[in-house]
Design a protein around this motif. Sequence first.
Motif, short mmCIF file in Angstrom:
data_model
loop_
_atom_site.label_atom_id
_atom_site.label_comp_id
_atom_site.label_asym_id
_atom_site.label_seq_id
_atom_site.Cartn_x
_atom_site.Cartn_y
_atom_site.Cartn_z
N ASN A 49 6.43 13.86 -7.96
CA ASN A 49 7.15 13.96 -6.69
C ASN A 49 8.40 13.08 -6.74
OD1 ASN A 49 8.07 13.83 -4.05
ND2 ASN A 49 6.03 13.74 -3.16
N THR A 50 9.55 13.70 -6.96
CA THR A 50 10.80 12.94 -7.05
C THR A 50 11.23 12.41 -5.68
OG1 THR A 50 12.09 14.98 -6.88
CG2 THR A 50 11.66 14.13 -9.09
N ARG A 51 10.81 13.05 -4.62
CA ARG A 51 11.13 12.54 -3.28
C ARG A 51 10.43 11.20 -3.03
NH1 ARG A 51 11.11 17.92 0.53
NH2 ARG A 51 13.01 18.81 -0.38
N LEU A 67 11.27 5.03 -2.96
CA LEU A 67 11.21 3.72 -3.61
C LEU A 67 12.61 3.22 -3.95
CD1 LEU A 67 8.15 4.34 -5.95
CD2 LEU A 67 8.24 2.74 -4.02
N VAL A 68 13.46 4.12 -4.43
CA VAL A 68 14.84 3.74 -4.76
C VAL A 68 15.55 3.27 -3.49
CG1 VAL A 68 17.08 4.60 -5.53
CG2 VAL A 68 15.02 5.22 -6.79
N LYS A 69 15.44 4.03 -2.41
CA LYS A 69 16.09 3.65 -1.16
C LYS A 69 15.62 2.28 -0.67
CE LYS A 69 17.16 8.25 0.53
NZ LYS A 69 16.84 9.30 1.49
N LEU A 73 0.84 -1.20 0.00
CA LEU A 73 0.00 0.00 0.00
C LEU A 73 0.87 1.25 0.00
CD1 LEU A 73 -2.93 0.88 0.03
CD2 LEU A 73 -2.85 0.88 2.51
N ASN A 74 1.95 1.24 0.77
CA ASN A 74 2.88 2.35 0.81
C ASN A 74 3.53 2.54 -0.56
OD1 ASN A 74 4.35 4.48 2.03
ND2 ASN A 74 6.09 3.11 2.27
N ASP A 75 3.94 1.43 -1.20
CA ASP A 75 4.53 1.51 -2.54
C ASP A 75 3.55 2.15 -3.53
OD1 ASP A 75 6.79 0.28 -1.55
OD2 ASP A 75 6.45 -1.63 -2.59
N ILE A 76 2.30 1.73 -3.48
CA ILE A 76 1.29 2.26 -4.39
C ILE A 76 1.08 3.75 -4.14
CG2 ILE A 76 -1.17 2.15 -5.02
CD1 ILE A 76 -0.96 -0.89 -4.39
N SER A 77 1.07 4.14 -2.88
CA SER A 77 0.94 5.55 -2.53
C SER A 77 2.11 6.36 -3.09
CB SER A 77 0.88 5.69 -1.01
OG SER A 77 0.97 7.04 -0.63
N LEU A 78 3.33 5.83 -2.96
CA LEU A 78 4.50 6.53 -3.49
C LEU A 78 4.45 6.62 -5.01
CD1 LEU A 78 7.24 4.99 -1.15
CD2 LEU A 78 6.38 7.35 -1.12
N VAL A 79 4.05 5.54 -5.66
CA VAL A 79 3.92 5.54 -7.12
C VAL A 79 2.91 6.59 -7.56
CG1 VAL A 79 3.12 4.21 -9.12
CG2 VAL A 79 4.67 3.15 -7.46
#
Length: 183
Positions: free
Chosen positions: A18-20, A25-27, A4-10
């Motif tokens: 939002n590059t942050r 996701l990269v981190k 869910l967090n990944d989907i929110s970031l995507v």
Amino acid sequence: MSQLNDISLVAQVVVFKNTRAFNQLVKKYQSPIRRFFLNLTCGDSELSDDLAQDTFIKAYTNIASFKNLSSFSTWLYRIAYNIFYDYIRSRKDTADLDSYEVDRTHQTEQENYGQKQDVYQSLKTLKEVERTCITLFYMEDTSIDKIAGIIGCPPGTVKSHLSRGKTKLAMYLKENGYDGNGR
């Protein structure tokens, strides 16, 4: 929760650029993706870093195409898998995977160097698809269904690749002095 967090970031990356969010996701995935490549390239850390960087660049430029049909990690590993095979195909004219020179610049920094070299050498005996399945299943703890999604084949085929790969690895290691009792 993590998915869910990944989907929110995507969503933040796609909608708000939002590059942050993409940075998060990269981190989260840079170490597993780099480790995946490190095993596929049999220890070549510079190549692994380059392929990981290419993976995240491609993921960023194509993130709007993520449809949430699988987890973000499966989608990202699929990109990584394709990046690796594109690299292998581009090198087929000049060199075979077995001719990789293992990265020796970090030789003195690596603990258990000899055992790592033996593992990398044993991985070289596998076909690329077997190495991919073994790496994802045993080293990245990825499920068979997820591996099937990453490499684009049925779960039964993944199981066959795992079985053949495991047999080849066991044979190689046994022939090289590993008897299953710590060496």
